[in-house]
Design an enzyme around this catalytic site. Structure first.
Site, PDB file in Angstrom:
ATOM      1  N   GLY A 168       0.999  -1.596  -2.816  1.00 35.12           N
ATOM      2  CA  GLY A 168       1.811  -2.475  -1.995  1.00 35.12           C
ATOM      3  C   GLY A 168       2.520  -1.782  -0.849  1.00 35.12           C
ATOM      4  O   GLY A 168       3.237  -2.425  -0.085  1.00 35.12           O
ATOM      5  N   SER A 194      -9.037   2.733  -6.769  1.00 33.29           N
ATOM      6  CA  SER A 194      -9.638   1.486  -6.301  1.00 33.29           C
ATOM      7  C   SER A 194      -9.846   1.535  -4.797  1.00 33.29           C
ATOM      8  O   SER A 194      -9.295   2.376  -4.094  1.00 33.29           O
ATOM      9  CB  SER A 194      -8.734   0.305  -6.656  1.00 33.29           C
ATOM     10  N   ILE A 197      -8.108  -4.024  -1.523  1.00 32.82           N
ATOM     11  CA  ILE A 197      -8.453  -5.440  -1.590  1.00 32.82           C
ATOM     12  C   ILE A 197      -7.738  -6.182  -0.465  1.00 32.82           C
ATOM     13  O   ILE A 197      -8.348  -6.912   0.308  1.00 32.82           O
ATOM     14  CB  ILE A 197      -8.076  -6.034  -2.955  1.00 32.82           C
ATOM     15  N   GLY A 199      -5.158  -4.284   1.329  1.00 30.56           N
ATOM     16  CA  GLY A 199      -4.489  -3.244   2.096  1.00 30.56           C
ATOM     17  C   GLY A 199      -5.361  -2.653   3.186  1.00 30.56           C
ATOM     18  O   GLY A 199      -6.476  -3.104   3.449  1.00 30.56           O
ATOM     19  N   ASP A 256      -1.306 -12.330  -9.951  1.00 32.85           N
ATOM     20  CA  ASP A 256      -1.503 -11.038 -10.611  1.00 32.85           C
ATOM     21  C   ASP A 256      -0.687 -11.050 -11.896  1.00 32.85           C
ATOM     22  O   ASP A 256       0.401 -10.494 -11.954  1.00 32.85           O
ATOM     23  CB  ASP A 256      -1.054  -9.896  -9.692  1.00 32.85           C
ATOM     24  N   SER A 264      -5.097  -3.829 -17.093  1.00 33.40           N
ATOM     25  CA  SER A 264      -6.014  -3.280 -16.094  1.00 33.40           C
ATOM     26  C   SER A 264      -5.756  -1.799 -15.856  1.00 33.40           C
ATOM     27  O   SER A 264      -6.671  -0.970 -15.915  1.00 33.40           O
ATOM     28  CB  SER A 264      -5.865  -4.058 -14.782  1.00 33.40           C
TER      29      SER A 264
END
Length: 503
Positions: A168, A194, A197, A199, A256, A264
């Protein structure tokens, strides 16, 4: 019913077939029901119906089912109605606010991985978990099920370290610095990350500028054992495969669920063999965790789940209300991270956060005394050991170990936005900054990035540069700059936000 097989070279993520509405009516099935398709082998597939695409007497079979059953075009197969998976009834149970058992949770996750659930059924599970939250037992069972239904890595040497950020915050490039610092201290750190998505660039996107990041689980173990660490894309593995399918449902709904956030993160860490982890929880305006109070609660939840899994977890609540460092996105972020390793130079926010979290990990790993971890982290960088380890990691992942910060490519299409007046920078909007980067082509275009010339609290004169945007394509640069002028990412005191006139 006997039908002739008709292949469709289309991936749908599950076993799925399409039959004519007239044949479906005769079979007594509706769209979303299941059928058994029998030839030499038998599969159970989700049904879609059509009045036009497939003619009566035929059955369209999508790629996943076609490759499994191995029939040839126009071969006759037997098609029979089949029951829905038991997990569908367990999803309904969660929708009715009831607690699931360990066995029921495992059945749901297994069917998600195997592609036995429709998009509607999977969405129902995610939504029910969001509205009717899971308790600690359910979250543990979900985590263990996500681990068991994918590949796992185990190491002979312990501890096995890991670091994760809730995310974030634009510019949060610290994994590129932390991984080599920890590995240079002699600890193992198999870091899976990761891609972005929403960002401007995830850790895997950044590392991919320097070397390949797609590896199997056995390759991750081999590389980590050889050089002490790696930084790879978790999505290329079969580690906790249910997670990506769940995320694909969460993203369009903009939800989320806390239970799935916990499961996760912890499933991926547990599956790579990590037993000791520091969790970075950025708090502040326009982050995932707006307040410190919420951050503390999330930290307690992660630490409790870690205890249940036999993992040692410590959490760092960090300030996320403004970008980390001055470089955001693509090559400029990689350059900023490498400069820190090369010269121990860079923005104070980057240096302090990297050293603080690395220090926590070194102490948890038992290689630094209490309250001496940060000092050891600084020494590992200043001595060049962390940089050397980073080059070893780049090389083992197939990149050029001779790369330096000034060799990292950045976009050749450049524009600088100037301050409209004198004053102090009052605010930088994380969300607007990221949106501008994505309009410019991030994270797909690796050359896209922003250099912030001014940060919150700094003084700027009229005509001074506020930030410079780099892009690979001129038309994307133009679109991004126009957006930044309509919706400024920086607020300088005295700026008029909007002019409203009498018509």
């Amino acid at each position: 019913m006997k039908l002739r097989a008709q292949p469709y070279d289309i991936e749908v993520g599950r076993y799925e077939v399409i039959i004519n509405s007239a044949d479906a009516e005769e079979l007594g099935v509706l769209a979303g029901d299941r059928v058994q398709v029998k030839d030499k082998d038998t599969i159970t597939a989700v049904v879609e119906t059509t009045d036009a695409i497939v003619s009566p007497g035929k059955i369209g079979i999508y790629r996943e089912a076609w490759e499994s059953i191995k029939v040839v075009p126009d071969e006759v197969v037997e098609v029979l109605p089949a029951a829905k998976p038991k997990s569908v009834s367990f999803i309904r149970k969660k929708m009715d606010k009831q607690k699931l058992t360990s066995e029921e949770m495992h059945a749901i996750i297994e069917d998600i991985v195997d592609g036995n659930l429709t998009e509607v059924e999977l969405t129902a599970f995610v939504t029910a978990s969001y509205i009717y939250t899971m308790d600690s037992d359910e979250i543990e069972w979900m985590t263990r099920a996500m681990v068991k239904t994918g590949d796992q890595i185990s190491f002979d040497v312990h501890p096995v370290m890991d670091h994760h950020s809730i995310g974030g915050v634009p510019g949060n490039k610290i994994s590129l610095c932390i991984v080599p610092i920890i590995a240079a201290a002699g600890l193992l750190i198999p870091k899976t990350s990761s891609r972005a998505i929403t960002g401007a660039g995830g850790s895997a996107d950044l590392m991919e500028i320097l070397c390949p990041v797609s590896f199997r689980a056995d390759e991750i173990k081999k590389m980590t054992t050889k050089v002490g660490g790696c930084l790879v894309w978790g999505g290329a593995t079969n580690i906790a495969p249910a997670d990506d399918k769940i995320i694909n449902v969460e993203y369009p709904l903009s939800i989320d669920p806390k239970s799935q956030l916990l499961a996760s993160v912890m499933a991926k860490k547990f599956a790579v063999g990590a037993d000791t982890m520091v969790l970075d929880i950025p708090c502040g305006n326009e982050t995932k965790i707006p307040t410190v109070q919420e951050g503390r609660k999330l930290a307690r939840d992660f630490m409790e789940l870690g205890d249940r899994l036999g993992m040692k977890i410590e959490c760092a609540l960090t300030y996320g209300g403004t970008p980390l460092g001055r470089a955001i996105g693509g090559g400029v972020e990689v350059r900023e991270a490498m400069v820190m390793l090369e010269k121990f130079e860079g923005p104070r926010s980057l240096l302090e956060k990297t050293i603080a979290i690395s220090g926590m990990m070194l102490e948890m790993g038992g290689v630094a005394p209490k309250n001496e971890g940060a000092k050891m982290a600084v020494e590992l960088v200043k001595s060049g050991k962390a940089l050397q380890k980073f080059k070893e990691i780049i090389e083992v992942q197939g990149g050029d170990p001779k790369v330096t910060s000034d060799m990292v490519p950045i976009g050749d299409k450049v524009a600088t936005v100037l301050s409209p007046q004198d004053g102090y920078v009052l605010e930088i909007s994380n969300k607007r900054l990221v949106y501008m980067c994505r309009l410019a082509g991030a994270p797909h275009d690796k050359g896209v990035g922003v250099i912030l010339h001014k940060k919150k609290g700094e003084y700027v004169k009229k005509g001074d540069g506020l930030f410079t945007l780099y892009a690979d394509k001129e038309w994307k640069l133009d679109a991004a700059i126009k957006e930044s002028l309509r919706n400024p990412i920086m607020m300088v005191e005295g700026m008029i936000l909007e002019k409203i006139e009498v018509v």
